[in-house]
Design an enzyme around this catalytic site. Structure first.
Site, PDB file in Angstrom:
ATOM      1  N   ASN A  70       0.854  -1.195   0.000  1.00  0.00           N
ATOM      2  CA  ASN A  70       0.000   0.000   0.000  1.00  0.00           C
ATOM      3  C   ASN A  70       0.887   1.240   0.000  1.00  0.00           C
ATOM      4  OD1 ASN A  70       0.555   0.783   2.858  1.00  0.00           O
ATOM      5  ND2 ASN A  70      -0.379  -1.219   3.218  1.00  0.00           N
TER       6      ASN A  70
ATOM      7  N   LYS B 154     -13.800   0.586  15.459  1.00  0.00           N
ATOM      8  CA  LYS B 154     -12.508  -0.122  15.478  1.00  0.00           C
ATOM      9  C   LYS B 154     -11.868  -0.034  16.864  1.00  0.00           C
ATOM     10  CE  LYS B 154     -11.542   0.752  10.646  1.00  0.00           C
ATOM     11  NZ  LYS B 154     -10.707   1.445   9.668  1.00  0.00           N
TER      12      LYS B 154
END
Ligand code: CTP
Length: 417
Positions: free
Chosen positions: A221, A351
């Site tokens: 990424n 999260k």
């Protein structure tokens, strides 16, 4: 041009004293006025004439009557007092409040928030319980203690105990003054209660991960590792006892004072973090971990075909942060990053709960990913929320660590900071 800053350097009798002339030159180039005071044992290790010439000031020594009351005059003169190298013996004297030479007497007459100590000693001495207690005592009084470097030592062994590189010491001194000017530093590492990362072991994950497909291709990424590097640098500046960075293959260099564990895949990153986490007081997951990895890695290079559609099967990687959250002790503080493509702050909140973090840093990929600056919102497990405007990543790192320090006691009651 920066404002003139008056730096007093206290030199003890450690072998690292030979580097001090370079520190003097570096500080002078940065528009600092520099004076030096030597302990009796430092006099045999470093040339006074050279130091006087480089600093443009007389060098202050012990027991010379013409310097009567120097401890008061120098205290009034100095903006920052850095003791480098600071030996175990001098650290012990400062901890006990003993003033038996000019340098240690200055530690009694200069306000603690102006004092920084750069320890240097043999590994066994550094790890001795008395030294640890003395370092902790200095930190609790608001004196900044820089971490030690790891590497070859004067005694012929290798390990932690080397004086931090002078570039890092200079950076610390200069950013300290910069921070005060900007107003954020007060209350960070040098307020009256000694709020700092002194004595704390900080673990940071940083950069991207790489998942191999075959010997030449990877799935990765766009993470640059800049945020992780900034956090490591800020933690060093704020006096953490140890800064360990588990780093994926990032382009951004990591600060010299950090212990770096290079990894490639998410599984390697997990292994390194699981191993280091139990001995960390604070862990920040800044890495952009690949959520999936190729189910099968080809041993030879995959060849292309223009006729067939290529289908890649991916296996999920473990959620490293969730694993650390599940094993976390009440004395540890755990923080994660939630980089989202939009303003989905609720995803960051979810999260934080799911991964049992004490804090989550929410920022947006379009502004933060790969860039030098970021805006961000800090979310705390007790519902607290604070947003910050765009700022450089080093400054953002300092703010994040300052907020962690503020919240540490509440979140990790036995890991008082
Ligand atoms: N993280 C992790 N292990 C993973 C994925 C993410 O430890 N396999 C950590 C990241 O380092 C970060 C936090 O979890 O601190 C949130 O990462 P993020 O990519 O935003 O969330 P994910 O859990 O991967 O969820 P999604 O990709 O669906 O947004």
């Amino acid at each position: 041009m920066d404002a003139v800053r008056r730096v007093l350097i206290g030199v003890c009798g450690g072998i690292g004293a030979y580097k001090i002339p370079f520190l003097v030159r570096m500080l002078r180039k940065k528009n600092c006025e520099v004076k030096l005071v030597l302990t009796p044992s430092a006099r045999t290790l470093v040339g006074q004439e050279a130091l006087a010439a480089l600093s443009g000031n007389p060098v202050y020594l012990d027991g010379e009557s013409r310097y009567d009351m120097d401890h008061i005059r120098l205290s009034e003169w100095t903006d920052s007092f850095i003791i480098a190298p600071a030996t175990a013996n001098t650290i012990a004297k400062i901890a006990a409040g003993i003033g038996d030479n000019l340098l240690t007497t200055l530690c009694l007459s200069i306000p603690e928030e102006k004092i920084t100590v750069a320890p240097a000693m043999n590994t066994v001495m550094w790890e001795n319980k008395a030294t640890k207690a003395n370092i902790a005592a200095l930190g609790s009084r608001g004196i900044s203690v820089l971490p030690v470097g790891t590497g070859p030592l004067a005694c012929g062994t290798s390990g932690p105990g080397r004086m931090l590189e002078i570039e890092e010491i200079a950076k610390h001194l200069l950013s300290h003054s910069e921070g005060k000017k900007n107003g954020w530093q007060t209350g960070l590492r040098c307020d009256k209660q000694g709020v700092s990362l002194t004595g704390k072991r900080v673990l940071i994950s940083s950069g991207p991960t790489e998942e191999p497909l075959d010997p030449v291709r990877v799935i990765t990424n766009r993470s640059s590792g800049k945020m992780g590097a900034a956090l490591a640098e800020a933690a060093i500046i704020m006096g953490a006892a140890r800064v360990t960075v588990v780093s994926g293959p990032a382009s951004e260099p990591l600060p010299r004072g950090a212990e770096v564990i290079p990894v490639r895949t998410a599984l390697e990153m997990q292994k390194a973090l699981v191993e280091k986490f139990p001995s960390a007081d604070l862990c920040i997951m800044a890495a952009a971990v690949s959520d999936y990895r190729p189910l099968n890695i080809s041993e030879s290079k995959l060849h292309r075909s223009e006729e067939e559609i290529f289908t890649l099967e991916l296996a999920p990687n473990p959620d490293i942060l969730a694993g650390l959250g599940a094993s976390k002790s009440p004395c540890q503080f755990l923080a994660g990053f939630s980089l989202e493509s939009g303003d989905e702050i609720s995803r960051a909140e979810e999260k934080m709960k799911k991964k049992r973090c004490d804090m989550m840093v929410f920022n947006r990929a379009d502004t933060a990913l790969g860039g030098d600056s970021t805006a961000f919102t800090l979310l705390f497990k007790d519902g607290g929320k604070e947003s910050f405007p765009v700022m450089g990543k080093l400054e953002a790192a300092q703010v994040i660590l300052a907020k962690i320090i503020d919240n540490f006691h509440r979140a990790a009651p036995c890991g008082d900071i």
